[in-house]
Design a protein around this motif. Sequence first.
Motif, PDB file in Angstrom:
ATOM      1  N   ARG A 211      11.855   3.767   9.505  1.00 42.51           N
ATOM      2  CA  ARG A 211      12.668   2.696   9.403  1.00 42.51           C
ATOM      3  C   ARG A 211      14.084   2.947  10.184  1.00 42.51           C
ATOM      4  O   ARG A 211      14.814   1.866  10.279  1.00 42.51           O
ATOM      5  N   ARG A 212      14.368   4.071  10.663  1.00 43.90           N
ATOM      6  CA  ARG A 212      15.418   4.091  11.579  1.00 43.90           C
ATOM      7  C   ARG A 212      14.995   4.226  13.163  1.00 43.90           C
ATOM      8  O   ARG A 212      15.601   4.896  13.978  1.00 43.90           O
ATOM      9  N   THR A 213      14.079   3.520  13.290  1.00 43.81           N
ATOM     10  CA  THR A 213      13.430   3.363  14.568  1.00 43.81           C
ATOM     11  C   THR A 213      13.794   2.085  15.177  1.00 43.81           C
ATOM     12  O   THR A 213      12.798   1.218  15.000  1.00 43.81           O
ATOM     13  N   PRO A 214      14.710   1.834  15.927  1.00 42.50           N
ATOM     14  CA  PRO A 214      14.975   0.470  16.591  1.00 42.50           C
ATOM     15  C   PRO A 214      13.722   0.168  17.305  1.00 42.50           C
ATOM     16  O   PRO A 214      13.419   0.889  18.249  1.00 42.50           O
ATOM     17  N   GLY A 215      13.420  -1.236  17.382  1.00 43.13           N
ATOM     18  CA  GLY A 215      12.252  -1.453  18.047  1.00 43.13           C
ATOM     19  C   GLY A 215      10.871  -1.302  17.466  1.00 43.13           C
ATOM     20  O   GLY A 215       9.876  -2.085  17.766  1.00 43.13           O
ATOM     21  N   LEU A 216      10.755  -0.762  16.225  1.00 40.41           N
ATOM     22  CA  LEU A 216       9.434  -0.818  15.510  1.00 40.41           C
ATOM     23  C   LEU A 216       9.662  -1.840  14.432  1.00 40.41           C
ATOM     24  O   LEU A 216      10.585  -1.934  13.458  1.00 40.41           O
ATOM     25  N   PRO A 217       8.712  -2.753  14.292  1.00 40.13           N
ATOM     26  CA  PRO A 217       8.975  -3.918  13.362  1.00 40.13           C
ATOM     27  C   PRO A 217       8.814  -3.305  11.841  1.00 40.13           C
ATOM     28  O   PRO A 217       7.923  -2.399  11.464  1.00 40.13           O
ATOM     29  N   PRO A 218       9.950  -3.678  11.024  1.00 40.40           N
ATOM     30  CA  PRO A 218      10.066  -3.275   9.827  1.00 40.40           C
ATOM     31  C   PRO A 218       8.744  -3.340   8.913  1.00 40.40           C
ATOM     32  O   PRO A 218       8.329  -2.483   7.982  1.00 40.40           O
ATOM     33  N   ALA A 219       7.988  -4.518   9.232  1.00 41.62           N
ATOM     34  CA  ALA A 219       6.900  -4.933   8.233  1.00 41.62           C
ATOM     35  C   ALA A 219       5.708  -3.909   8.378  1.00 41.62           C
ATOM     36  O   ALA A 219       4.659  -3.673   7.665  1.00 41.62           O
ATOM     37  N   LEU A 220       5.498  -3.001   9.794  1.00 35.00           N
ATOM     38  CA  LEU A 220       4.782  -1.933   9.945  1.00 35.00           C
ATOM     39  C   LEU A 220       5.052  -0.775   9.310  1.00 35.00           C
ATOM     40  O   LEU A 220       4.308   0.334   9.444  1.00 35.00           O
ATOM     41  N   VAL A 221       6.196  -0.745   8.544  1.00 35.05           N
ATOM     42  CA  VAL A 221       6.470   0.603   7.738  1.00 35.05           C
ATOM     43  C   VAL A 221       6.288   0.521   6.315  1.00 35.05           C
ATOM     44  O   VAL A 221       6.939  -0.278   5.735  1.00 35.05           O
ATOM     45  N   PRO A 222       5.253   1.451   5.932  1.00 33.94           N
ATOM     46  CA  PRO A 222       4.990   1.179   4.523  1.00 33.94           C
ATOM     47  C   PRO A 222       6.112   1.864   3.538  1.00 33.94           C
ATOM     48  O   PRO A 222       7.046   2.636   4.263  1.00 33.94           O
ATOM     49  N   ARG A 223       6.110   1.247   2.210  1.00 35.87           N
ATOM     50  CA  ARG A 223       6.975   1.952   1.307  1.00 35.87           C
ATOM     51  C   ARG A 223       6.748   3.178   1.026  1.00 35.87           C
ATOM     52  O   ARG A 223       5.254   3.508   0.916  1.00 35.87           O
ATOM     53  N   ALA A 224       7.647   4.190   0.790  1.00 34.61           N
ATOM     54  CA  ALA A 224       7.213   5.460   0.495  1.00 34.61           C
ATOM     55  C   ALA A 224       7.340   5.621  -1.099  1.00 34.61           C
ATOM     56  O   ALA A 224       8.271   5.273  -1.764  1.00 34.61           O
ATOM     57  N   PHE A 225       6.111   6.312  -1.576  1.00 36.17           N
ATOM     58  CA  PHE A 225       6.080   6.712  -3.089  1.00 36.17           C
ATOM     59  C   PHE A 225       6.057   8.330  -3.036  1.00 36.17           C
ATOM     60  O   PHE A 225       5.484   8.819  -2.436  1.00 36.17           O
ATOM     61  N   HIS A 226       6.744   8.554  -4.329  1.00 37.63           N
ATOM     62  CA  HIS A 226       6.653  10.206  -4.555  1.00 37.63           C
ATOM     63  C   HIS A 226       6.053  10.481  -5.760  1.00 37.63           C
ATOM     64  O   HIS A 226       6.485   9.957  -6.818  1.00 37.63           O
ATOM     65  N   ALA A 227       4.825  10.914  -5.668  1.00 34.06           N
ATOM     66  CA  ALA A 227       4.197  11.504  -6.928  1.00 34.06           C
ATOM     67  C   ALA A 227       4.335  12.966  -6.966  1.00 34.06           C
ATOM     68  O   ALA A 227       3.687  13.617  -6.222  1.00 34.06           O
ATOM     69  N   LYS A 228       4.993  13.242  -8.016  1.00 36.02           N
ATOM     70  CA  LYS A 228       5.220  14.648  -8.365  1.00 36.02           C
ATOM     71  C   LYS A 228       4.112  15.485  -9.050  1.00 36.02           C
ATOM     72  O   LYS A 228       3.547  14.813  -9.929  1.00 36.02           O
ATOM     73  N   GLY A 229       3.632  16.542  -8.640  1.00 39.95           N
ATOM     74  CA  GLY A 229       2.603  17.319  -9.176  1.00 39.95           C
ATOM     75  C   GLY A 229       3.155  18.467  -9.715  1.00 39.95           C
ATOM     76  O   GLY A 229       3.800  19.243  -9.017  1.00 39.95           O
ATOM     77  N   SER A 230       3.178  18.838 -11.210  1.00 40.82           N
ATOM     78  CA  SER A 230       3.500  20.267 -11.433  1.00 40.82           C
ATOM     79  C   SER A 230       2.639  21.060 -11.699  1.00 40.82           C
ATOM     80  O   SER A 230       1.222  20.665 -12.208  1.00 40.82           O
ATOM     81  N   TYR A 231       2.670  22.350 -11.418  1.00 40.73           N
ATOM     82  CA  TYR A 231       1.550  23.389 -11.651  1.00 40.73           C
ATOM     83  C   TYR A 231       2.160  24.543 -12.623  1.00 40.73           C
ATOM     84  O   TYR A 231       3.103  24.967 -12.677  1.00 40.73           O
TER      85      TYR A 231
END
Length: 371
Positions: A211-231
Amino acid sequence: MVDSVQCVVVGAGVVGLAVARALALRGREVLVLEAEAAVGTQTSARSSEVIHAGIYYPPGSLKARLCVQGSAMLYDYCARRQVPHRRCGKLIVATSARQTEALQAVAARAQANGVHDLQWLGAAAAHRLEPALQCHAALLSPGTGIIDSHALMLALQADLQQHGAMVVLNTKVVQLDATRGALRLRTQEGAELAANLVVNAAGLHAPALARRTPGLPPALVPRAFHAKGSYFACGARVPFSHLIYPLPEAAGLGVHLTLDLAGRARFGPDVQWVDSPDDLQVDGERALGFYAEVRRYWPALPDGALLPNYAGMRPKISGPGEPAADFLIQGPSAHGLPGLVNLFGIESPGLTSCLALGECVAALPGVADAR
């Protein structure tokens, strides 16, 4: 004057190192930039350290193909480079009669993926193999194993350095500019570097960098999700020699039992959706849910035996309630920017697939000829 290099890999986790190694073996000039003070301190250091067989993933997906290919490559690499590992096998268990059909579906999917060594076990056969196990049926995967992930990363680093590549630590890339011909990277310290090829292998932070890459279409950058896994570790003796996996959950593989190379057992990971990739504290209260899950296949788990151990973070690009996304390898043919490759959603089986991922990236159109 801006310094220049042929290839830059952003991120020195196991995948970034494997990609850099593949490029260096092809005679490319490669620089790996890592934000942390050591290689592989984030996702790569907080996994189950399992070599997966390729059982669960949708047929035809990158996860399925690269896991099966990567598993064979990884076992061969570990043998040649003396990376500690063990092909211990695992049991995928149906803990009730109603789960039998779902277990059969897992077996069919594995067959479609090219995993042909699974063995169907009834309750009695599974009990003979693991007397403490309670299940209605099980699939034995003899091709599943465990690995010392840190030793693997050190071997990959040694390989790439032997072929002239370099890993630079404590160097966070904050912007990648794709608008001025050659790709330009800017670090947190303000240094700039030009490159003909950049591979964004920043793991949890790959979408943010894109997303901090000028020239890269924002629509091509997926949203980040964070799935925490505890052990959780186990304070009691664990009477198993195989890994034990319940049937998969929507966002993970269930609260499974894994072993390390010293024979120590751990349970996890669970799935907890969080806002920050830095949320890595293990909440001891989550053990209450672990007891219920583990006792479905090990009823004799003693009260008070589970001890908070560590947590990992899955770099997901699909959110709660959504089907798990495939690996997203986004090269120039997808976004039109010469020399740029983004690696998004490289969660499990990323460790198993790392060498295959490296070969895949190095062979991409627009990468093999980027000089």
